[in-house]
Design a protein around this motif. Sequence first.
Motif, PDB file in Angstrom:
ATOM      1  N   ILE A 129       0.841  -1.188   0.000  1.00  0.00           N
ATOM      2  CA  ILE A 129       0.000   0.000   0.000  1.00  0.00           C
ATOM      3  C   ILE A 129       0.877   1.239   0.000  1.00  0.00           C
ATOM      4  O   ILE A 129       1.752   1.398   0.856  1.00  0.00           O
ATOM      5  N   ALA A 130       0.673   2.117  -0.981  1.00  0.00           N
ATOM      6  CA  ALA A 130       1.406   3.375  -1.063  1.00  0.00           C
ATOM      7  C   ALA A 130       0.560   4.487  -0.460  1.00  0.00           C
ATOM      8  O   ALA A 130      -0.657   4.544  -0.679  1.00  0.00           O
ATOM      9  N   ILE A 131       1.198   5.362   0.320  1.00  0.00           N
ATOM     10  CA  ILE A 131       0.469   6.461   0.938  1.00  0.00           C
ATOM     11  C   ILE A 131       1.189   7.779   0.687  1.00  0.00           C
ATOM     12  O   ILE A 131       2.399   7.821   0.458  1.00  0.00           O
ATOM     13  N   LEU A 132       0.421   8.851   0.725  1.00  0.00           N
ATOM     14  CA  LEU A 132       0.954  10.199   0.574  1.00  0.00           C
ATOM     15  C   LEU A 132       0.702  10.912   1.898  1.00  0.00           C
ATOM     16  O   LEU A 132      -0.410  11.363   2.178  1.00  0.00           O
ATOM     17  N   LEU A 133       1.738  10.969   2.737  1.00  0.00           N
ATOM     18  CA  LEU A 133       1.604  11.544   4.074  1.00  0.00           C
ATOM     19  C   LEU A 133       2.171  12.960   4.051  1.00  0.00           C
ATOM     20  O   LEU A 133       3.338  13.200   4.373  1.00  0.00           O
ATOM     21  N   ASN A 134       1.334  13.908   3.661  1.00  0.00           N
ATOM     22  CA  ASN A 134       1.783  15.293   3.526  1.00  0.00           C
ATOM     23  C   ASN A 134       1.951  15.987   4.870  1.00  0.00           C
ATOM     24  O   ASN A 134       2.788  16.869   5.018  1.00  0.00           O
ATOM     25  N   ASP A 135       1.153  15.582   5.850  1.00  0.00           N
ATOM     26  CA  ASP A 135       1.172  16.237   7.164  1.00  0.00           C
ATOM     27  C   ASP A 135       1.856  15.325   8.171  1.00  0.00           C
ATOM     28  O   ASP A 135       1.310  14.304   8.582  1.00  0.00           O
ATOM     29  N   ILE A 136       3.071  15.679   8.594  1.00  0.00           N
ATOM     30  CA  ILE A 136       3.822  14.874   9.546  1.00  0.00           C
ATOM     31  C   ILE A 136       3.097  14.774  10.884  1.00  0.00           C
ATOM     32  O   ILE A 136       3.290  13.827  11.651  1.00  0.00           O
ATOM     33  N   ASN A 137       2.233  15.746  11.173  1.00  0.00           N
ATOM     34  CA  ASN A 137       1.513  15.750  12.441  1.00  0.00           C
ATOM     35  C   ASN A 137       0.473  14.629  12.519  1.00  0.00           C
ATOM     36  O   ASN A 137      -0.082  14.364  13.591  1.00  0.00           O
ATOM     37  N   LEU A 138       0.204  13.992  11.372  1.00  0.00           N
ATOM     38  CA  LEU A 138      -0.732  12.870  11.372  1.00  0.00           C
ATOM     39  C   LEU A 138      -0.093  11.585  11.908  1.00  0.00           C
ATOM     40  O   LEU A 138      -0.791  10.617  12.190  1.00  0.00           O
ATOM     41  N   LEU A 139       1.236  11.575  12.020  1.00  0.00           N
ATOM     42  CA  LEU A 139       1.927  10.361  12.437  1.00  0.00           C
ATOM     43  C   LEU A 139       1.455   9.827  13.790  1.00  0.00           C
ATOM     44  O   LEU A 139       1.137   8.634  13.891  1.00  0.00           O
ATOM     45  N   PRO A 140       1.389  10.658  14.843  1.00  0.00           N
ATOM     46  CA  PRO A 140       0.901  10.131  16.130  1.00  0.00           C
ATOM     47  C   PRO A 140      -0.512   9.565  16.043  1.00  0.00           C
ATOM     48  O   PRO A 140      -0.818   8.536  16.653  1.00  0.00           O
ATOM     49  N   ARG A 141      -1.374  10.216  15.272  1.00  0.00           N
ATOM     50  CA  ARG A 141      -2.748   9.726  15.123  1.00  0.00           C
ATOM     51  C   ARG A 141      -2.768   8.415  14.343  1.00  0.00           C
ATOM     52  O   ARG A 141      -3.566   7.529  14.644  1.00  0.00           O
ATOM     53  N   LEU A 142      -1.891   8.306  13.351  1.00  0.00           N
ATOM     54  CA  LEU A 142      -1.817   7.073  12.571  1.00  0.00           C
ATOM     55  C   LEU A 142      -1.401   5.912  13.463  1.00  0.00           C
ATOM     56  O   LEU A 142      -2.005   4.833  13.424  1.00  0.00           O
ATOM     57  N   ILE A 143      -0.378   6.124  14.278  1.00  0.00           N
ATOM     58  CA  ILE A 143       0.088   5.082  15.190  1.00  0.00           C
ATOM     59  C   ILE A 143      -1.000   4.719  16.185  1.00  0.00           C
ATOM     60  O   ILE A 143      -1.272   3.535  16.430  1.00  0.00           O
ATOM     61  N   GLU A 144      -1.645   5.722  16.744  1.00  0.00           N
ATOM     62  CA  GLU A 144      -2.703   5.474  17.731  1.00  0.00           C
ATOM     63  C   GLU A 144      -3.871   4.718  17.114  1.00  0.00           C
ATOM     64  O   GLU A 144      -4.456   3.814  17.739  1.00  0.00           O
ATOM     65  N   ILE A 184       5.234   7.802  -0.345  1.00  0.00           N
ATOM     66  CA  ILE A 184       5.500   8.506  -1.591  1.00  0.00           C
ATOM     67  C   ILE A 184       6.169   9.837  -1.265  1.00  0.00           C
ATOM     68  O   ILE A 184       5.614  10.665  -0.531  1.00  0.00           O
ATOM     69  N   ARG A 185       7.373  10.034  -1.770  1.00  0.00           N
ATOM     70  CA  ARG A 185       8.113  11.274  -1.532  1.00  0.00           C
ATOM     71  C   ARG A 185       7.559  12.403  -2.408  1.00  0.00           C
ATOM     72  O   ARG A 185       6.999  12.166  -3.480  1.00  0.00           O
ATOM     73  N   ASN A 186       7.761  13.637  -1.963  1.00  0.00           N
ATOM     74  CA  ASN A 186       7.294  14.786  -2.734  1.00  0.00           C
ATOM     75  C   ASN A 186       7.954  14.861  -4.101  1.00  0.00           C
ATOM     76  O   ASN A 186       7.390  15.411  -5.050  1.00  0.00           O
ATOM     77  N   SER A 187       9.168  14.307  -4.217  1.00  0.00           N
ATOM     78  CA  SER A 187       9.894  14.349  -5.484  1.00  0.00           C
ATOM     79  C   SER A 187       9.496  13.223  -6.439  1.00  0.00           C
ATOM     80  O   SER A 187       9.952  13.188  -7.583  1.00  0.00           O
ATOM     81  N   GLU A 189       7.296  12.059  -8.783  1.00  0.00           N
ATOM     82  CA  GLU A 189       6.195  12.500  -9.638  1.00  0.00           C
ATOM     83  C   GLU A 189       5.394  11.326 -10.194  1.00  0.00           C
ATOM     84  O   GLU A 189       4.179  11.425 -10.379  1.00  0.00           O
ATOM     85  N   PHE A 190       6.061  10.212 -10.472  1.00  0.00           N
ATOM     86  CA  PHE A 190       5.346   9.063 -11.022  1.00  0.00           C
ATOM     87  C   PHE A 190       4.289   8.558 -10.051  1.00  0.00           C
ATOM     88  O   PHE A 190       3.123   8.388 -10.417  1.00  0.00           O
ATOM     89  N   ARG A 191       4.693   8.306  -8.809  1.00  0.00           N
ATOM     90  CA  ARG A 191       3.735   7.736  -7.851  1.00  0.00           C
ATOM     91  C   ARG A 191       2.685   8.759  -7.412  1.00  0.00           C
ATOM     92  O   ARG A 191       1.570   8.379  -7.078  1.00  0.00           O
ATOM     93  N   LYS A 192       3.033  10.032  -7.437  1.00  0.00           N
ATOM     94  CA  LYS A 192       2.012  11.044  -7.167  1.00  0.00           C
ATOM     95  C   LYS A 192       0.987  11.072  -8.299  1.00  0.00           C
ATOM     96  O   LYS A 192      -0.215  11.239  -8.054  1.00  0.00           O
ATOM     97  N   THR A 193       1.458  10.869  -9.521  1.00  0.00           N
ATOM     98  CA  THR A 193       0.527  10.777 -10.653  1.00  0.00           C
ATOM     99  C   THR A 193      -0.335   9.525 -10.521  1.00  0.00           C
ATOM    100  O   THR A 193      -1.546   9.555 -10.772  1.00  0.00           O
ATOM    101  N   ALA A 194       0.303   8.420 -10.105  1.00  0.00           N
ATOM    102  CA  ALA A 194      -0.449   7.173  -9.903  1.00  0.00           C
ATOM    103  C   ALA A 194      -1.528   7.370  -8.844  1.00  0.00           C
ATOM    104  O   ALA A 194      -2.640   6.838  -8.972  1.00  0.00           O
ATOM    105  N   MET A 195      -1.220   8.144  -7.803  1.00  0.00           N
ATOM    106  CA  MET A 195      -2.206   8.420  -6.758  1.00  0.00           C
ATOM    107  C   MET A 195      -3.404   9.166  -7.328  1.00  0.00           C
ATOM    108  O   MET A 195      -4.563   8.890  -6.975  1.00  0.00           O
ATOM    109  N   SER A 196      -3.145  10.097  -8.226  1.00  0.00           N
ATOM    110  CA  SER A 196      -4.237  10.893  -8.806  1.00  0.00           C
ATOM    111  C   SER A 196      -5.111  10.056  -9.734  1.00  0.00           C
ATOM    112  O   SER A 196      -6.241  10.441 -10.039  1.00  0.00           O
ATOM    113  N   ARG A 197      -4.608   8.896 -10.188  1.00  0.00           N
ATOM    114  CA  ARG A 197      -5.337   8.044 -11.131  1.00  0.00           C
ATOM    115  C   ARG A 197      -5.995   6.843 -10.449  1.00  0.00           C
ATOM    116  O   ARG A 197      -6.655   6.037 -11.111  1.00  0.00           O
TER     117      ARG A 197
END
Length: 281
Positions: A129-144, A184-187, A189-197
Amino acid sequence: MYKTQAPDTAPEAEQIQFSIWRKIPREQKTQQVHSFNRRMRAILWQNITQNFPHLDARSCKQKLIELEQGKEFGKIDALLENNFMLQDPIELAAVIGSLFEQLAIPYFVGGGLASSILGETRTTVDADIAILLNDINLLPRLIETMEGEFYLSEIAIEEALTGRTNTFNVIHLTSALKADIYLIRNSDEFRKTAMSRRQKIYPTGSPELSFYLCTAEDIVLQKLIWYQMTGRTSHKQWRDILGVLKLQAERLDFQYLQGWSQQLNVTQELQQALDEAGLTS
C-alpha cells in the motif's frame, strides 16, 4: 513474439482463456481473488493443524507466520497473544484503507494484489500500500489508530519518514497478515501521478471490502521498475506484468505507458513485455 504464462500452455488456448477473463467485471474479479486467497490460506492452516496435532493454537499460529512472513516475525510475542482469525489480503487492504480514509491519508493498493485483480490471479500473503503523508503531524494519530489492531514499530515508521528507508511493515494481530506501507516522496512525480489516477473498487456482494486500487498502467510500470532492480531475473514480476497486459489489452493507455516508461528508464523492458503479450504489430 507472444509468450505464454506457462511453458506447457498453447498460445491459442491461453488467448482464449484471457478473452474469457476479460469479460469479468473488475469488481467480480476482486471477489474471485478474495475467495481464492482465502481458500488457499485455509488449506495452509488446515495442513498445519493436521500435520502438527500436538501443537497448541499459539504454536500453530507461529508456524503459519514463519511460513508466510519469515522466522523473524514468528518471534513477535504480540502476534502470538491473539487467537488466529482466517482472513486474506483483500480484507486486510480494506481494513487498512478504511483507517487511512478516516485520517484523510491518500493511498492506493499495488503489488501482487493489484496485479492479481488487474491481471492473472495468483496467491499472495501480504498487501502493498502506497500512501501520501503530507502532514507529519498525522503520524501520532496514525500510530494510535493502528496499534489496537496491528503490530507496528514506531522506530521503523520514523526511519521511513526521515528517508532512511522507503517502507515500514504493519502486521494484523489476529490474521497475522502483513502489509508493506510505502511512503511517496514529494519528489516522486510518477507515484504522485499514480495516486491521482487511483480507482475505488467495491467487490461484488461485499461493499465492506472496498479500497483504492492503482490502475493497470501504473502497476505495470511499477513492476517494470522492480523487475529492472532485480537485474531482470524475477520470473514472478515478469509473469505479473504479462498477466496485466494480456488481460487489459486494448483497454490500456499506451501513450501513458510509453511516456512514463521513458521517464522511468524502462522503455526496453516495456517494449519486450508488449511484444510477449502480443500487443505490438
